[in-house]
Design a protein around this motif. Structure first.
Motif, PDB file in Angstrom:
ATOM      1  N   ILE A  81      71.141  -9.634  70.884  1.00 32.02           N
ATOM      2  CA  ILE A  81      71.961  -9.463  72.086  1.00 32.02           C
ATOM      3  C   ILE A  81      73.435  -9.330  71.705  1.00 32.02           C
ATOM      4  CG2 ILE A  81      72.781 -10.673  74.164  1.00 32.02           C
ATOM      5  CD1 ILE A  81      70.034  -9.444  74.538  1.00 32.02           C
ATOM      6  N   PHE A  82      73.890 -10.169  70.798  1.00 32.35           N
ATOM      7  CA  PHE A  82      75.297 -10.130  70.395  1.00 32.35           C
ATOM      8  C   PHE A  82      75.629  -8.842  69.642  1.00 32.35           C
ATOM      9  CE2 PHE A  82      75.364 -14.431  71.786  1.00 32.35           C
ATOM     10  CZ  PHE A  82      76.693 -14.770  71.974  1.00 32.35           C
ATOM     11  N   ASN A  83      74.672  -8.284  68.912  1.00 34.24           N
ATOM     12  CA  ASN A  83      74.944  -7.038  68.182  1.00 34.24           C
ATOM     13  C   ASN A  83      75.080  -5.832  69.100  1.00 34.24           C
ATOM     14  OD1 ASN A  83      75.069  -8.202  65.649  1.00 34.24           O
ATOM     15  ND2 ASN A  83      72.881  -7.942  65.276  1.00 34.24           N
ATOM     16  N   ILE A  84      74.319  -5.802  70.187  1.00 32.14           N
ATOM     17  CA  ILE A  84      74.415  -4.655  71.093  1.00 32.14           C
ATOM     18  C   ILE A  84      75.486  -4.835  72.167  1.00 32.14           C
ATOM     19  CG2 ILE A  84      72.031  -3.918  70.725  1.00 32.14           C
ATOM     20  CD1 ILE A  84      71.326  -5.151  73.441  1.00 32.14           C
ATOM     21  N   ALA A  85      76.001  -6.044  72.314  1.00 34.99           N
ATOM     22  CA  ALA A  85      76.953  -6.348  73.378  1.00 34.99           C
ATOM     23  C   ALA A  85      78.208  -5.476  73.385  1.00 34.99           C
ATOM     24  CB  ALA A  85      77.344  -7.815  73.329  1.00 34.99           C
ATOM     25  N   PRO A  86      78.907  -5.292  72.270  1.00 35.62           N
ATOM     26  CA  PRO A  86      80.142  -4.514  72.353  1.00 35.62           C
ATOM     27  C   PRO A  86      79.926  -3.104  72.921  1.00 35.62           C
ATOM     28  CG  PRO A  86      80.093  -5.714  70.295  1.00 35.62           C
ATOM     29  CD  PRO A  86      78.735  -5.873  70.931  1.00 35.62           C
ATOM     30  N   ASP A  87      78.891  -2.414  72.461  1.00 34.78           N
ATOM     31  CA  ASP A  87      78.641  -1.068  72.976  1.00 34.78           C
ATOM     32  C   ASP A  87      78.264  -1.086  74.453  1.00 34.78           C
ATOM     33  OD1 ASP A  87      79.227   0.120  70.518  1.00 34.78           O
ATOM     34  OD2 ASP A  87      77.147  -0.023  69.838  1.00 34.78           O
ATOM     35  N   CYS A  88      77.448  -2.065  74.846  1.00 36.16           N
ATOM     36  CA  CYS A  88      77.047  -2.171  76.254  1.00 36.16           C
ATOM     37  C   CYS A  88      78.243  -2.483  77.149  1.00 36.16           C
ATOM     38  CB  CYS A  88      75.986  -3.247  76.416  1.00 36.16           C
ATOM     39  SG  CYS A  88      74.407  -2.779  75.714  1.00 36.16           S
ATOM     40  N   ILE A  89      79.100  -3.374  76.716  1.00 36.15           N
ATOM     41  CA  ILE A  89      80.262  -3.742  77.521  1.00 36.15           C
ATOM     42  C   ILE A  89      81.230  -2.566  77.625  1.00 36.15           C
ATOM     43  CG2 ILE A  89      82.279  -5.266  77.656  1.00 36.15           C
ATOM     44  CD1 ILE A  89      80.452  -7.471  76.420  1.00 36.15           C
ATOM     45  N   VAL A  90      81.406  -1.822  76.548  1.00 30.79           N
ATOM     46  CA  VAL A  90      82.289  -0.646  76.594  1.00 30.79           C
ATOM     47  C   VAL A  90      81.707   0.411  77.544  1.00 30.79           C
ATOM     48  CG1 VAL A  90      83.179   1.297  75.238  1.00 30.79           C
ATOM     49  CG2 VAL A  90      83.419  -1.036  74.383  1.00 30.79           C
TER      50      VAL A  90
END
Length: 179
Positions: A68-77
């Motif tokens: 979850i933490f690895n995909i978070a930055p792209d999802c939030i952007v």
């Protein structure tokens, strides 16, 4: 489409928020002030993504929920780009980069559980009984309605709308006493 349902919820939140009833014309304009961080300094997509990656990876929960933490930055952007472009007044109310990190970290156990549940409960279950198969043949793709209780401003649902496959989500319902 789940994104449309999420957007509808956010529009409802926008129109029902009493603090917005006295907004001035300047407040609702589409200024470039949307491209500022919590310190009102301009940022670009890459620096925002880098900030998110660094802030999230430094949190201890990133070890417990690495996927979850690895995909978070792209999802939030992605979420930022969609909301900021389509609903700038909502974005101005929601955006504070430190608040987004805090909300994501607090939601990470739930995000992980929901993503696991949706991914592990696909219709490809070989052990389905004949009656279940008959039901599945009428509805070939199981979809989920997610009810976000005590949703506040809806950060959990907004992040889930970027993480989950659209084909698996019927709608997301946000419920909070504030609206």
């Amino acid at each position: 489409n789940h994104a449309a349902h999420c957007r509808s919820s956010f529009i409802a939140m926008d129109t029902q928020n009493t603090s917005d009833s006295n907004r001035t014309e300047e407040d609702s304009s589409g200024d470039d002030d949307d491209k500022t961080n919590s310190n009102d300094k301009p940022y670009d997509e890459d620096s925002f993504r880098s900030f998110l990656r660094e802030a999230l990876q430094s949190d201890p929960l990133s070890q417990q929920y690495p996927e979850i933490f690895n995909i978070a930055p792209d999802c939030i952007v992605q979420w930022k780009e969609r909301i900021q472009t389509s609903y700038p007044s909502i974005w101005r109310r929601l955006f504070d980069k430190d608040k987004i990190v805090k909300e994501f970290v607090e939601a990470s156990p739930v995000l992980d559980a929901v993503v696991r549940y949706v991914n592990e409960n696909d219709d490809d279950d070989e052990d389905a009984s004949d009656s279940n198969q008959a039901i599945d043949s009428k509805r070939p793709n199981t979809t989920y309605t997610i009810i976000d209780l005590a949703s506040g401003k809806g950060y959990l649902s907004m992040i889930l709308s970027e993480i989950l496959p659209p084909s698996k989500i019927n709608r997301m319902v946000l419920m909070d006493k504030a609206w």
